[in-house]
Design an enzyme around this catalytic site. Structure first.
Site, PDB file in Angstrom:
ATOM      1  N   SER A 174       4.405   2.299   8.211  1.00 14.35           N
ATOM      2  CA  SER A 174       3.995   1.244   7.285  1.00 14.35           C
ATOM      3  C   SER A 174       5.177   0.662   6.525  1.00 14.35           C
ATOM      4  O   SER A 174       6.089   1.392   6.113  1.00 14.35           O
ATOM      5  CB  SER A 174       2.983   1.795   6.283  1.00 14.35           C
ATOM      6  OG  SER A 174       1.770   2.117   6.921  1.00 14.35           O
ATOM      7  N   HIS A 200       0.817  -1.217   0.000  1.00 12.88           N
ATOM      8  CA  HIS A 200       0.000   0.000   0.000  1.00 12.88           C
ATOM      9  C   HIS A 200       0.854   1.273   0.000  1.00 12.88           C
ATOM     10  O   HIS A 200       0.351   2.362  -0.289  1.00 12.88           O
ATOM     11  CB  HIS A 200      -0.972   0.005   1.189  1.00 12.88           C
ATOM     12  CG  HIS A 200      -0.363   0.368   2.503  1.00 12.88           C
ATOM     13  ND1 HIS A 200       0.004  -0.565   3.454  1.00 12.88           N
ATOM     14  CD2 HIS A 200      -0.044   1.573   3.033  1.00 12.88           C
ATOM     15  CE1 HIS A 200       0.507   0.060   4.515  1.00 12.88           C
ATOM     16  NE2 HIS A 200       0.491   1.350   4.285  1.00 12.88           N
ATOM     17  N   ASP A 238      -0.571  -7.509   1.489  1.00 12.13           N
ATOM     18  CA  ASP A 238       0.010  -6.165   1.517  1.00 12.13           C
ATOM     19  C   ASP A 238       1.531  -6.265   1.649  1.00 12.13           C
ATOM     20  O   ASP A 238       2.114  -5.965   2.693  1.00 12.13           O
ATOM     21  CB  ASP A 238      -0.584  -5.376   2.685  1.00 12.13           C
ATOM     22  CG  ASP A 238      -0.200  -3.902   2.663  1.00 12.13           C
ATOM     23  OD1 ASP A 238       0.335  -3.450   1.633  1.00 12.13           O
ATOM     24  OD2 ASP A 238      -0.446  -3.215   3.674  1.00 12.13           O
TER      25      ASP A 238
END
Length: 682
Positions: A606, A461, A510
């Protein structure tokens, strides 16, 4: 059902596909993936299929269930020894300890489509056994690697009563909501008699850390095993059920073989549930030994094609090698990064030629150190790893994953509970992934983990619409986000590989891999992290950490100093409970943080690592990749991470991706092979 202590694989396009694809008899999967795991005679949507206790199974309920029967002596009757699972048209998976009765295939038979043990119906098939393969590392004392494969003399035809079960590619993450069952003709109580009607029961998968508690199995359950049943012993497998399936039903409306019935203490005893072999951990072993009806009919044409291709490749390689050697003797100096052709082939050409030249290596040809499987573990059990304590600084420039040269792992100060500034060099695999902004400036977007000399693992992402590699750079050896130029190294990105099945809504898959434009040299501040090949068994002895430059609170500001925090990895069933994530987590995700929310990852973290320390191995392993969460630091909503071990094969395949540097010798050799093949066939 209970248990006594038992040992109880246009024409030109087709040819290219042949050359680049797997060799006959070595197919990557022999299981009919689209047809396996279905029960034609049972409605799997009905609540009635959720059986809690053991009872008679209906006819056709478990169409992959096999009775493996042995003959004591020629002319005598066959009798049931063990269960088994049909995994393709001529292969039955069972437990290795079942074979102690007789090693001769001629003394065995497999009965498929059976309900009453000694009353076959019109759809029952009886097949002779042609070969028996036992895992070479099977251990009687511990039942480690308790797996075996029976090859049938003839292929069976599928019908409503005979179907194969699916094999998982990776270890599935199981929760209390997953419907799992066992079946067999074993004893219904300890020291009891075997039953004649197939029994079935629903069981619970019990977490590994519970099974290994001192008043349960006291550490005897390895990472290649799992235990299932009930805590009070009311549901269990028993003698005669060995080798049979532990199968679980998933949302794709199929059953998967999660375990192979192996061992246990008694039958139905409290806190001593059945022990099963994890089928997914042996997928590569199974694929290497499974054959189907295609592999037994390899034609002479195939032999000629591959023999000729090998001959052409052999002569092209050695003609070039001899010429280069003669040039070397004439005094022409070879550049260090130019490789003899066989090294180029071994490194950069397709599967076909690499197989022909399997095992060829040379040290002169690496423009960069050879790609490897970083920190691979066939079985990651701290107690089983024979690694002595070493001085971490003594290996600061060795390509050893998961080590921190500037940190003494023996100090107690390692156990940080809250988030705070990390010291310089503390997380040498931490990467800042930055995007070009304006006037030559780069801005931090996401974190990542260095796993190889030119490869960074992160979250898919993070990429969003910024798919152009030239926009990105990776910065290593950082502590202060826009400083530390003395120890940091920058590298441009040449390739971005997100998972092709990444779902932006659910964040499933992801994961992404960044390939760098240059090889990173390891030092005290830059090291790779290890990747586990199977999910780690974590306990209180394995502290886990997160790190990054993200926000320090929800809607807060980012930190310019690398932050770190020790966190707790929660059981999957806890994360998916109704007042937490309410079933949102898939089997490829895990959650970690604190129940109160005082430690968590946030925006900007992230793609970064969730890493755990194995003291006996003296290394850190990448357990998770920071993915998403609801807010930051909210109670009962910890961060969600991608389960790195479940993507080991995907990562390995991308690490070996060299399609951008295929050399002219490769093209010439493949063209010649295709030409020879066309002329042979036509």
């Amino acid at each position: 059902m209970r248990r006594s202590l038992r040992p109880a694989a246009g024409p030109s396009l087709a040819l290219l596909a042949l050359l680049y694809g797997p060799l006959p008899g070595a197919l990557p999967s022999k299981v009919p993936a689209h047809e396996c795991g279905r029960r034609p005679l049972v409605d799997d949507t009905a609540e009635g299929s959720r059986i809690i206790g053991g009872h008679d199974a209906q006819l056709g309920a478990w169409p992959w269930q096999v009775s493996l029967q042995a003959q004591p002596a020629p002319g005598e009757s066959f009798y049931h020894i063990c269960g088994g699972s049909l995994i393709n048209s001529n292969s039955v998976l069972t437990a290795a300890h079942c074979i102690k009765v007789n090693m001769s295939p001629e003394s065995w038979r497999a009965v498929i489509g059976l309900h009453h043990l000694y009353k076959p119906h019109f759809r029952t098939v009886i097949q002779k056994v042609s070969t028996i393969t036992i895992h070479s590392d099977f251990e009687w004392g511990t039942f480690e690697n308790d797996v075996a494969l029976f090859q049938l003399a003839k292929s069976v035809k599928y019908n409503d009563y005979i179907q194969p079960i699916c094999l998982p590619d990776t270890p599935p993450l199981l929760s209390h909501e997953t419907s799992c069952y066992i079946s067999g003709w074993g004893s219904t109580y300890e020291h009891g008699k075997a039953v004649r009607i197939l029994q079935e029961a629903r069981v619970n998968i019990i977490p590994q850390q519970i099974c290994n508690k001192f008043d349960w199995y006291a550490g005897a359950v390895s990472l290649n095993m799992l235990c299932a049943g009930t805590e009070n012993g009311s549901v269990d497998s028993c003698q005669g059920d060995s080798g049979g399936p532990l199968m679980c039903y998933f949302l794709d409306d199929k059953y998967y073989l999660v375990g192979i019935t192996s061992s246990g203490v008694g039958c139905g005893r409290p806190q001593l549930p059945g022990i099963y072999i994890r089928a997914a951990n042996y997928r590569s072993w199974i694929d290497s030994h499974v054959s189907d009806n295609k592999t037994t009919t390899v034609s002479i044409q195939f032999v000629l094609i591959f023999s000729t291709a090998g001959w052409v490749t052999f002569h092209l390689i050695f003609a070039r090698s001899s010429r280069d050697a003669q040039q070397g003797r004439a005094g022409k100096k070879r550049e260090k990064t130019r490789c003899p052709p066989f090294c180029v082939l071994d490194r950069r050409c397709g599967v076909f030629v690499r197989r022909l030249l399997a095992g060829w290596r040379c040290s002169c040809c690496w423009a960069r150190p050879p790609a490897r499987t970083p920190g691979s573990l066939q079985r990651v059990s701290p107690a089983s790893l024979d690694v002595g304590r070493r001085n971490p600084r003594a290996h600061s420039h060795v390509s050893e994953c998961g080590t921190r040269p500037l940190v003494d792992e023996t100090t107690e100060e390692e156990r940080i509970v809250g988030g705070h500034d990390a010291e310089l060099g503390r997380w040498p695999w931490q990467v800042s992934l930055q995007v070009h902004h304006t006037h030559g400036r780069y801005l931090h977007v996401c974190a990542g983990s260095l796993i190889d000399y030119d490869s960074v693992l992160t979250a898919a992402h993070c990429i969003q619409k910024r798919t152009t590699p030239e926009l990105w750079r990776a910065v290593f050896g950082l502590r202060r986000l826009y400083g530390d130029k003395i120890h940091s190294v920058n590298s441009q990105v040449v390739k971005i590989m997100p998972h092709c099945r990444y779902d932006a809504r659910s964040h499933v898959n992801d994961i992404a891999l960044f390939k760098l434009s240059q090889v990173i040299t390891y030092n005290d501040y830059i090291q790779p992290i290890c990747l586990p090949s199977t999910p780690l068994l974590l306990s209180d002895r394995n502290p886990c950490y997160i790190s990054g430059w993200g926000l320090t609170k929800e809607n807060g500001t980012p930190s310019y100093i690398l932050q770190e925090a020790e966190i707790k990895v929660f059981p999957h069933e806890v994360c998916n409970s109704y007042d937490w994530y309410n079933g949102r987590l898939s089997r490829n995700q895990l959650c970690a943080g604190s129940e109160s929310g005082h430690v968590d990852a946030c925006l900007g973290d992230s793609g970064g690592p969730l890493m755990c320390y194995l003291p006996d191995d003296d290394k850190f392993y990448l357990v998770g990749i920071t993915s998403f969460g609801i807010g930051c630091g909210r109670p009962k909503l910890p961060g969600i991470y991608i389960h790195a071990a479940n993507y080991k094969s995907w990562i390995d395949s991308r690490l070996l991706d060299k399609t951008s540097i295929v050399s002219i010798p490769c093209v010439l050799i493949f063209s010649t092979v295709v030409w020879v093949t066309i002329h042979l066939v036509l």
